[in-house]
Motif scaffolding. Structure first.
Motif, mmCIF file in Angstrom:
data_model
loop_
_atom_site.group_PDB
_atom_site.id
_atom_site.type_symbol
_atom_site.label_atom_id
_atom_site.label_comp_id
_atom_site.label_asym_id
_atom_site.label_seq_id
_atom_site.Cartn_x
_atom_site.Cartn_y
_atom_site.Cartn_z
ATOM 1 N N ASP A 7 0.942 -1.234 0.066
ATOM 2 C CA ASP A 7 0.073 0.107 0.013
ATOM 3 C C ASP A 7 0.792 1.322 -0.142
ATOM 4 O OD1 ASP A 7 -2.066 -2.062 0.322
ATOM 5 O OD2 ASP A 7 -2.150 -1.608 2.522
ATOM 6 N N ASP A 21 0.210 1.580 -4.262
ATOM 7 C CA ASP A 21 -1.122 1.265 -3.868
ATOM 8 C C ASP A 21 -2.251 1.309 -4.969
ATOM 9 O OD1 ASP A 21 -3.057 0.753 -1.340
ATOM 10 O OD2 ASP A 21 -3.775 2.511 -2.212
ATOM 11 N N GLN A 22 -3.233 0.559 -4.810
ATOM 12 C CA GLN A 22 -4.214 0.495 -5.864
ATOM 13 C C GLN A 22 -4.784 1.899 -6.159
ATOM 14 O OE1 GLN A 22 -6.151 -3.094 -4.087
ATOM 15 N NE2 GLN A 22 -7.929 -2.042 -4.133
ATOM 16 N N GLU A 32 -0.420 -2.959 -7.597
ATOM 17 C CA GLU A 32 -1.568 -3.592 -7.224
ATOM 18 C C GLU A 32 -2.922 -2.957 -7.621
ATOM 19 O OE1 GLU A 32 -1.682 -3.939 -2.812
ATOM 20 O OE2 GLU A 32 -2.809 -2.203 -2.638
HETATM 21 MG MG MG Z 1 -4.387 -2.357 -0.529
#
Ligand code: MG
Ligand code: C2E
Ligand code: MG
Ligand code: MG
Length: 285
Positions: free
Chosen positions: A181, A203-204, A237
């Motif tokens: 993250d 992080d997404q 991600e």
């Molecule tokens: Mg996450």
């Protein structure tokens, strides 16, 4: 004062609060039983490199609840972290992932796969965390070079010396570390050079709107550059579309994880997926 105390006592009988307290207590009790009854499941989400080859998987826990069905970690990991339950839960995840590594090590098409395991700060903070991980490696026979531990930036609010000492000891065994993250947490960049890390995980939240919010692309690009300058690898991600993957590739990010490739899968489904996956089929733009 007595009046304040009275109010506080009254609040205890607030039906809404009382309901929340007992729901929590019930959940905690159920989670304890879940651990004993083996209701936890470990799912695996593929991680893919720039050539589209599967390089590993992130292990993600789920709870196969007898009444509620498959429960997402967001609804029980925080509770587990507030109680001591994160310790047996974290140990179970680690043992399950390491046993999986040992099984895959004898299958030529899977022997290269790295499993990334999420580690809660509270779990990492245990004085004997290093010994626990080493014991799991010994009992499972897993190759430490195939085990990656994902930590979050909140760890850096802890005693940095202790954090570095534990990471160094585990890296000496061959384990690698990713910072999960990345970009969302406690972000003083100064600490990064002190941490014996191997990977940053974008992080997404920066990936989601990469194609519409130019600022997110700027952040993603900065994280990639930061990783490169620190000699770390980088993975994104939450990659859901070919456009996001291609933009990330254009920014120099060479590894991806997300629904574009696959959601988290059961062990069986992951193995079938990996068997049938063709890197070229990823050229979907
Ligand atoms: Mg996450
Ligand atoms: P995380 O470690 O950041 O894991 C990534 C989360 O993003 C996972 O959610 C994954 O299913 C989800 N995800 C993957 N690809 C996509 C995508 O393309 N789009 C979107 N929207 N989401 C995607 P999940 O499995 O619900 O896990 C949530 C969090 O729970 C994890 O976030 C991690 O912090 C925690 N967690 C999961 N398993 C464990 C565990 O075994 N131990 C500990 N301590 N925490 C865990
Ligand atoms: Mg993670
Ligand atoms: Mg993450």
């Amino acid at each position: 004062s007595a009046k304040a105390a009275g109010r506080n006592t009254m609040r205890f009988f607030d039906p809404e609060m009382q309901a929340a307290v007992s729901a929590r207590a019930a959940l905690e009790k159920e989670l304890r039983i879940a651990l004993q009854q083996q209701e936890l499941r470990l799912y695996y989400q593929p991680q893919v490199n720039e050539h589209g080859a599967i390089i590993g998987a992130e292990a993600l826990v789920r709870w196969q609840h007898p009444r509620l069905g498959l429960v997402t970690p967001a609804s029980f990991i925080p509770l587990a972290e507030e109680t001591h339950l994160i310790h047996p839960l974290g140990l179970w995840v680690l043992e399950t992932a390491c046993r999986q590594l040992t099984r895959w090590s004898s299958v030529p098409t899977r022997a290269h796969l790295v499993i990334a395991v999420n580690v809660s700060v509270r779990q990492f903070r245990q004085p004997d965390f290093v010994e626990q991980v080493c014991a799991v490696l010994d009992s499972s026979g897993a190759d430490p070079r195939k085990l990656k531990l994902e930590l979050t930036e909140s760890l850096l609010l802890d005693d940095l010396e202790d954090v570095v000492a534990k990471m160094t000891a585990l890296r000496a065994r061959g384990i690698s570390f990713a910072l999960d993250d990345f970009g969302t947490g406690y972000s003083s960049l100064a600490y990064l050079q002190h941490l014996p890390l191997d990977q940053l995980k974008i992080d997404q939240s920066f990936v989601r709107d990469l194609d519409v919010h130019p600022n997110d692309a700027v952040i993603a690009r900065s994280i990639v550059a930061l990783a490169r300058n620190l000699g770390l690898s980088v993975i994104a991600e939450g990659v859901e579309t070919p456009l996001q993957r291609n933009l990330l590739a254009g920014l120099g990010c060479p590894a991806y994880q997300g629904y574009l490739f696959s959601p988290p899968l059961t062990r069986e489904a992951f193995e079938i997926f990996a068997e049938e996956w063709e890197p070229e089929s990823d050229e979907r733009d």
